[in-house]
Design an enzyme around this catalytic site. Structure first.
Site, mmCIF file in Angstrom:
data_model
loop_
_atom_site.group_PDB
_atom_site.id
_atom_site.type_symbol
_atom_site.label_atom_id
_atom_site.label_comp_id
_atom_site.label_asym_id
_atom_site.label_seq_id
_atom_site.Cartn_x
_atom_site.Cartn_y
_atom_site.Cartn_z
ATOM 1 N N GLU B 62 118.970 -47.120 -39.193
ATOM 2 C CA GLU B 62 117.804 -46.308 -38.827
ATOM 3 C C GLU B 62 116.592 -46.554 -39.717
ATOM 4 O OE1 GLU B 62 120.876 -45.228 -38.772
ATOM 5 O OE2 GLU B 62 121.123 -44.747 -36.664
ATOM 6 N N HIS B 129 125.521 -33.804 -33.664
ATOM 7 C CA HIS B 129 124.954 -34.326 -32.413
ATOM 8 C C HIS B 129 124.164 -33.243 -31.691
ATOM 9 C CE1 HIS B 129 127.916 -37.434 -33.291
ATOM 10 N NE2 HIS B 129 127.273 -38.224 -32.455
#
Ligand SMILES: Cc1ncc(C[n+]2csc(CCOP(=O)(O)OP(=O)(O)O)c2C)c(N)n1
Ligand SMILES: Cc1ncc(C[n+]2csc(CCOP(=O)(O)OP(=O)(O)O)c2C)c(N)n1
Ligand SMILES: [Mg+2]
Ligand SMILES: [Mg+2]
Lengths: 351, 328, 351, 328
Positions: B62, B129
């Site tokens: 990322e 999540h």
């Protein structure tokens, strides 16, 4: 890069020195992993599993064999599994019913419904659950291994990382730190050909994960991840080496993720023949059975007994928990800290 | 003329597609965004249409995704970086807050990137999540944060974000992806101005300020209050969280004199605090009651439905809170 | 691991193919770097420098030589320097007065007093200033190189990283991404024996930084960082290779940080003899002078002229800006975004 | 009996030293903390006394430093991780917020670590050596944040943090390191309870809530207001930012009915918002004026003295703001 699919069924390496009891125990865990996952699929189809379902089909061998090379029990070795290391957790003593309860978010699951699937720990038994963020467990396991070193305890930490996970910054920082400190840590790099839909050539420019070890000054070996004996041998060597204070060791296991990233994933990006080849000719459980049978160390009947036993255990575990209730709503509040003991229940819940 | 009904996700997809058709400087990078089309299929079909060089599958990195986007943006490209789940943006926190957000101010560097990804709960995703990262980035001069709640804004804000000269964090609530549908006009280009809130519902007695998934729960609550209690609730959809639309916030407060701020994020350190402070500073005299908050409880988001439903704000919670405030 | 300090003064490698004008230009930048830093030290002692002062003494050779191997000018190559790459920036066209103004936080400094020392850019000239967070510039430069690749421009991005900086997660993520994408990027790894007070053996378990390249599937070379010609040659090779689309190349330069981490650091942790050896027998500027003089490509007088010219330029630059004013307070507000054009001036400033 | 006068930095050093003497499970890890004694010499002499195995020099790897600390804490050790400058904690943002802070809640794991480092401005450090990270972590259930302003609390809070059963972010303002001195009692053990604010100055007309460096500027302002305007200002030193001491905050608001929140951090998304929201919820009826904020301007912190002085809140700013509020 797929391995040649057919393997010579060599005799069991003497070095392995596994008794037939041990060989059967390993078979038990292999079978238990696969049967338990098949049960989870059934429950998933019945929408009894709350979240996603992640399979380790085709990777049971490396998971079970690597964990089996550890010293298990209180104050022994500790491993940190990934989502496809169900087999490793079972070997360390995680119970089928715990796994089932986790997936179904039951009140009596190890995390009391707070976390999913195999995300739970039992440090007494020797496993530390992962969090989703890939790579983070490498520094954490380095800290555990650091403790072993500082306390001069003859213990080893083992941590898994996927081919995709090796691209994370935390993998790099954690492994480098462990290497500099010469910590008693073993890293299992799982080359299973996929990171979700991403193939190795889009993940890194080296051929083998083992090449990455060269950047950290630690030894590495690449083994056939679907050969239980090869993985067991390599891990045992690395673990004992680490236990003797010789530092970190990296083991790459070449294997194959035969299901999608999770049950919802139809694998359309996977070459069908490749999949077929790995499943028909390179299944770790089939290969293990051939090996131990052809070596006349166990009999068909022994395996059959284990299959029955596993089925019974999984049935019993399922029946015991499938109708259990979910956690009470307000049990969501305690345990963020020791002090204060619980998060405030918000005002609008009581007006 | 009105086109077919599309989902929130389809509208987002259209917006991305149109911008890539319009401007060849626009490209996408992220994990599994290419052939696979992204974990939620937002970029499904893009690599076929635009080629692998404009839809780049990256390693699981990322910080590199955001950093590389920044470098490309300096050179004149318009990168759109996908976080597979917004929860993983935490791995790029340094890159975004220190490198990207400060670039223009400290060094005069243009960094027009969009970082987007699925956020939010109500979907049994568990603690990693389901996150709502807005508050963690609210404190970042140089960054913009947009958070569409409607199908139209999903499209209008992704297009505006791509055209913006500065870095934009575009948050898309996965609970809305396929849950809400709307007919979008064909032919006309949809652009939602960044920095402007939207009055989602007119009302007289009380204002609810929200965004994202809880905007819909707030509207539901408002209808219920109208029906059951005859309380007329105004609902403001913030749409942009940074910079906040102070004028719209102050206007609704001055109109109804009571305000309830609703967000899905945890309470402490959530964006409601900033909004409350601003209302205090700019409309204190107009307040006929305390500024109240309906938020998630201060815990990591648990997985079990019973727990998640309790921890996250529900329509009934908003109804109860608004009722209390209306009676104040 | 210190290099043997005395070097054979070999003739200038033919491959270098540097005209005497170029040799003198390189000398000019070497001398300018050192003289400018000495001037900064003087200003620092007079407390005219606002923040800390970072020296590149002993590393001027690798900085200047590596930058000199790039194509300079509008829409040519781009590099991203670290705090000790003053020489690289000067080669790319940064002006002494810009450096002086930055250190003294003058209103007319490139960042108008917002950022410190060499933290500023001129993408037209071809340099991108770093931020303090080590490693972050690797992914950013990868993005720049990615742009070159996507646009099929024959341009190369060069980025520096310290021996300490290679331990960061961003270094790993950025380099791996660049390697997978085969980007036109060259990484200069500066093995200068220290990361603040930390020696290499506490930073990584490999011997050479070049070993780290093996984990990314990119070629690497280790060169004597105090040999201007060796660094120039290696960089030129790597840059041209990258320009031809052959991907990332890693160059390790062995050198030595002869001053403390910053001026305030008394280096008590540095072995005195090691320091003495590097300065007396392995100074990159001295060695360069010997080389070009003994090769009869330039004369003492040429160098002398340059020394004078440099002194004059640095004097003039100093005189021109030392008494300049600091930025007006309210110039702190504009430019966070294009829109809105300026941050709000807070209410309490006007009550 | 009173000992010698010590600086803030020396008090912190003493606290660390005493805990390492008291409890062999305590160890330190970070960049240059060993032989060199840390960038600010906080751990000077520690490696000589306690050995390299308890004062560990690490590579430049903040995520690994925090992650390794967490692993060691799970096994029963008490790690104290130093960030050379707190600005670099952003590189460990994922590890701290996702792994460390959630560990007890999601998995019942004890993670008693302390992450500490020099923060704050007023020292010409520029945008990357002056940061105030508290707001970025305020939004993290599971983490505690302490921020001593006095010499006594520098010692009392580091000791309490090391003994706490949960992860603590200990923020030390580098502007205070050598600027403030205090005599600390000898013999008696100094422990400052986490979660309890401190009434730094009694007052009647107005309350200033602050912490860290601006606590001192607030006290200076209070004296000036007393002298010049006869306005009696109460000053509350928060000391712990997470969890906040709501009782102390509400008490001072109910006493003076006017509150000014002062922090060095940028305005938008700063902790003042959360405090304003809580006061609204818990003491709205007691407010005789708007809750106002004195903070830094919303820009990355610039380097030049003229710019930094303007961007950061100064004593005069606080005086002017308080005067305005007192007259409200
Ligand atoms: C830091 C981070 N980024 C992205 C993800 C989303 N994600 C979950 S699993 C996965 C693929 C992992 O591949 P690999 O490491 O090879 O493990 P495998 O699934 O093959 O076992 C991704 C991208 C994540 N969990 N963490
Ligand atoms: C991510 C990060 N952590 C810590 C620091 C603090 N710091 C600044 S320079 C430095 C040492 C750098 O050593 P090296 O990379 O070898 O560069 P050198 O100073 O030798 O040129 C450190 C630790 C930083 N700038 N960034
Ligand atoms: Mg994989
Ligand atoms: Mg160095």
């Amino acid at each position: 890069m797929a391995l040649p699919a057919t393997r010579p069924t060599a005799a069991i390496p003497a070095g392995a020195a596994l008794s037939s009891e041990q060989l059967l125990e390993i078979y038990y865990y292999l079978r238990l992993t696969r049967t338990l996952e098949e049960r989870l699929v059934a429950l998933y189809r019945q929408t009894k599993v709350i979240g996603g379902l992640f399979r380790s089909l085709g990777q049971e061998g490396e998971s079970v064999a690597s964990a089996y090379a550890l010293e298990r029990g209180r104050n022994k070795d500790i491993l940190s599994p990934l989502i496809r290391n169900l087999g490793s957790m079972l070997v360390m003593g995680a119970q089928p019913i715990e796994i089932l309860r986790q997936y179904m978010a039951k009140a009596d699951s190890p995390t009391r419904g707070r976390e999913l699937n195999v995300h739970f720990n039992d440090l007494e038994k020797g496993y530390l659950g992962q969090i989703s963020h890939l790579g983070d467990m490498i520094p954490v396991m380095a800290g555990i291994a650091l403790t072993f070193k500082l306390r001069r305890e003859p213990r080893v930490g083992l941590v898994y990382i996927g081919d995709g996970g090796t691209s994370t910054g935390t993998f790099h920082e954690g492994l480098n730190f462990a290497a500099v400190q010469r910590l008693p840590m073993v890293v299992i790099g799982e080359y299973n050909h996929w990171a979700y839909s991403t193939p190795p050539e889009k993940q890194f420019a080296v051929r083998d994960l083992a090449d990455k070890a060269k950047g950290y000054g630690i030894p590495a070996v690449t083994v056939d991840g679907n050969d239980v004996f090869a993985v067991y041998e390599a891990t045992r060597f690395a673990v004992e080496r680490a236990r003797r204070g010789k530092g970190v060791h990296f083991i790459e296991v070449k294997t194959y993720r035969r299901k999608g990233h999770a049950e919802h994933d139809d694998q359309h990006y996977v070459p069908k023949d490749e999949l077929e080849q790995w499943s028909s000719q390179n299944d770790p459980v089939d290969r293990y059975m051939q090996r131990i049978l052809s070596a006349d160390m166990v009999g068909e009947v022994d395996l059959k007994d284990i299959d029955d036993r596993v089925r019974t255990e999984v049935d019993q575990a399922t029946d015991a928990c499938v109708n259990e209730s979910l956690p009470e709503a307000e049990t969501a509040l305690p345990g963020v800290y020791v002090d204060p003991p619980a998060a405030d229940k918000l005002w609008f819940k009581s007006v | 003329m009105a086109g077919a009904e599309v989902t929130f996700l389809e509208a987002l997809r259209q917006g991305l597609w149109e911008e890539m058709e319009r401007d060849e400087r626009v490209f996408i990078l992220g994990e599994d965004v290419g052939l696979y089309g992204g974990a939620f299929k937002v970029t499904d079909g893009f690599s076929t249409r635009f080629g692998e060089s404009r839809v780049i599958d990256t390693p699981i990195s990322e910080a590199a995704i955001v950093g590389a986007a920044a470098g490309a943006a300096h050179m004149g490209l318009r990168p759109v970086a996908e976080m597979q789940f917004i929860d993983f943006i935490s791995c790029a926190y340094d890159m975004l807050t220190n490198y990207v957000a400060t670039a223009r101010y400290r060094a005069g560097l243009a960094t027009p990137i969009v970082v987007r990804g699925p956020c939010g709960g109500y979907v049994r995703g568990g603690p990693f999540h389901s996150q709502n990262p807005e508050a963690a980035f609210l404190h970042t001069p140089g960054l913009k944060i947009v958070y569409p709640a409607t199908v139209r804004d999903a499209k209008g804000l992704i297009k505006a974000s791509i055209r913006d000269e500065d870095p934009v964090l575009y948050l898309e609530h996965k609970w809305l992806y396929r849950r809400i549908k709307e007919q979008l006009p064909e032919g006309e280009e949809i652009l939602t101005p960044i920095g402007k809130a939207r009055l989602a519902r007119e009302g007289k007695h009380l204002s609810i300020i929200s965004y994202g998934a809880t905007l819909w729960k707030s509207l539901e609550a408002a209808d219920k209050l109208e029906k059951d209690d005859g309380v007329s609730v105004e609902v403001l959809d913030l749409r942009t969280l940074l910079p906040l639309d102070d004028d719209a916030i102050v206007a609704t407060v001055k109109k109804t004199n009571k305000v309830l701020i609703v967000h899905e994020d945890t309470r402490t350190g959530g964006i409601a605090g900033e909004i409350a402070a601003r209302i205090n500073e700019k409309a204190f005299e107009w307040l006929d009651g305390p500024i109240m908050r309906v938020t998630a409880h201060d815990v990591p988001l648990p997985y079990a439905p019973t727990l998640e439903d309790f921890v996250l704000p529900q329509t009934d919670d908003i109804v109860k809170a608004a009722r209390w405030l209306a009676a104040y």
